[in-house]
Design a protein around this motif. Structure first.
Motif, PDB file in Angstrom:
ATOM      1  N   TRP A  72       0.805  -1.163   0.080  1.00  0.00           N
ATOM      2  CA  TRP A  72       0.071   0.037  -0.009  1.00  0.00           C
ATOM      3  C   TRP A  72       0.985   1.246   0.003  1.00  0.00           C
ATOM      4  O   TRP A  72       0.564   2.427  -0.480  1.00  0.00           O
ATOM      5  N   GLU A  73       1.897   1.324   0.841  1.00  0.00           N
ATOM      6  CA  GLU A  73       2.805   2.342   0.662  1.00  0.00           C
ATOM      7  C   GLU A  73       3.583   2.632  -0.463  1.00  0.00           C
ATOM      8  O   GLU A  73       3.775   3.815  -1.248  1.00  0.00           O
ATOM      9  N   PHE A  74       3.559   1.420  -1.311  1.00  0.00           N
ATOM     10  CA  PHE A  74       4.217   1.563  -2.748  1.00  0.00           C
ATOM     11  C   PHE A  74       3.017   2.397  -3.593  1.00  0.00           C
ATOM     12  O   PHE A  74       3.401   3.115  -4.194  1.00  0.00           O
ATOM     13  N   LEU A  75       1.947   1.839  -3.569  1.00  0.00           N
ATOM     14  CA  LEU A  75       0.946   2.265  -4.573  1.00  0.00           C
ATOM     15  C   LEU A  75       0.443   3.649  -4.077  1.00  0.00           C
ATOM     16  O   LEU A  75      -0.127   4.241  -4.828  1.00  0.00           O
ATOM     17  N   MET A  76       0.478   4.046  -2.733  1.00  0.00           N
ATOM     18  CA  MET A  76      -0.061   5.013  -2.395  1.00  0.00           C
ATOM     19  C   MET A  76       0.822   6.241  -2.155  1.00  0.00           C
ATOM     20  O   MET A  76       0.391   7.591  -2.416  1.00  0.00           O
ATOM     21  N   VAL A  77       2.018   5.977  -2.015  1.00  0.00           N
ATOM     22  CA  VAL A  77       3.157   7.015  -1.979  1.00  0.00           C
ATOM     23  C   VAL A  77       4.260   7.252  -2.965  1.00  0.00           C
ATOM     24  O   VAL A  77       4.373   8.165  -3.416  1.00  0.00           O
TER      25      VAL A  77
END
Length: 322
Positions: free
Chosen positions: A27-32
């Protein structure tokens, strides 16, 4: 552009493996780090349903833009911030009051100046966050510097392209887009030749592409919203991450119920989205001043809360981002 990135990633599999991403917080990869899904979804919907343009803008404001502005307030109103707010009340209270009063004055005195200042502040704020995210994840000092300079340069370039396209003589969007893409590709090639292929290249690409839509969109509003959807998701993810970590560290420090973060950003997002888009239908166009003042306050207050040269903010924010 995206085929080029894919080739680079495949070429550099020795340094960037698929497992490197899946092992981390996806999620950190996809959101940030690389939230490219959001501007791609925006442009897809805009092209597929041009008659629903106003609805696409409203939904984007409702789900991402205004909640992101609203996230400033639960982020600020944290018990451990109170002493700093009281001690530095000139910066945290009186300057925001001045910003509100000056915005009202300038809005009625010169709307052109008001919107121009808003545009400059918006682009600077978004670019500052992109640079900050680069610094957050990259350890190599020279690589940080390369990314910072590059992101600022492209933001300035796209700012002037936007001004000249919508208020000046530039008309050939195809040529502008091709030249801009060529500059981006050359920059990526230089970056890879110096720092090799790794996940950091996607952080750089995100920072560059945020204002790239200025080169081809039909209206300024899309140039501000489309790519900046990535900025919104970055901010929402990181502020919520800090909020959760603060709560885990000291549950008793919260005087409001656990989910107050979500309650505030949802409530703020609904109210401000309605004010931003309903003015024309109600023949009260000046309603838009209210959400824009909220955005000005967001720009300013964030410049204080994310200033990690300040020991207090390193202790209450930065340590939760590691």
């Amino acid at each position: 552009m995206f085929w080029f990135v894919e080739i680079l990633l495949l070429k550099g599999q020795s340094s960037l493996k698929i497992n490197d991403i899946t092992k981390k917080n996806i999620w950190e990869f996809l959101m940030v780090k690389f939230p490219i899904f959001f501007p791609l979804s925006y442009i897809f919907l805009l092209n597929q349903y041009p008659n629903y343009e106003s609805y696409i803008i409203f939904i984007t404001l409702l789900i991402l833009a205004e909640p992101h502005f609203g996230a400033t307030w639960p982020f600020l109103l944290y018990k451990k911030n109170y002493a700093v707010i009281k001690e530095r009340n000139f910066f945290y209270i009186f300057i925001p009051i001045f910003i509100c009063l000056f915005s009202i004055f300038l809005f009625y005195y010169s709307k052109t100046s008001f919107y121009f200042i808003f545009l400059v502040a918006n682009i600077y704020h978004v670019t500052k966050q992109s640079v900050g995210i680069s610094k957050l994840y990259i350890k190599n000092v020279e690589e940080k510097s390369f990314q910072s300079i590059t992101i600022y340069c492209f933001a300035i370039l796209f700012f002037f392209i936007g001004i000249l396209r919508f208020y000046g003589p530039l008309q050939n969007t195809t040529l502008i887009s091709i030249i801009s893409l060529s500059l981006i590709i050359i920059t990526l090639i230089v970056y890879v030749s110096v720092y090799k292929v790794n996940e950091n290249i996607l952080i750089l690409l995100t920072g560059i592409l945020i204002f790239f839509p200025m080169c081809f969109v039909s209206k300024p509003i899309h140039g501000i919203i489309m790519g900046v959807t990535m900025h919104y998701t970055q901010y929402l993810y990181l502020t919520y991450k800090v909020y959760k970590s603060r709560r885990r560290e000291n549950e008793q420090s919260l005087s409001i119920k656990k989910n107050y973060y979500l309650i505030i950003i949802v409530f703020y997002g609904v109210i401000m989205s309605l004010l931003a888009t309903s003015g024309k239908s109600l023949n009260i166009e000046n309603l838009i001043l209210i959400p824009i003042i909220g955005q000005f306050l967001h720009f300013y207050i964030d410049s204080l809360l994310w200033k990690f040269s300040n020991e207090h903010h390193r202790n209450v924010t930065l340590k939760f981002l590691k």
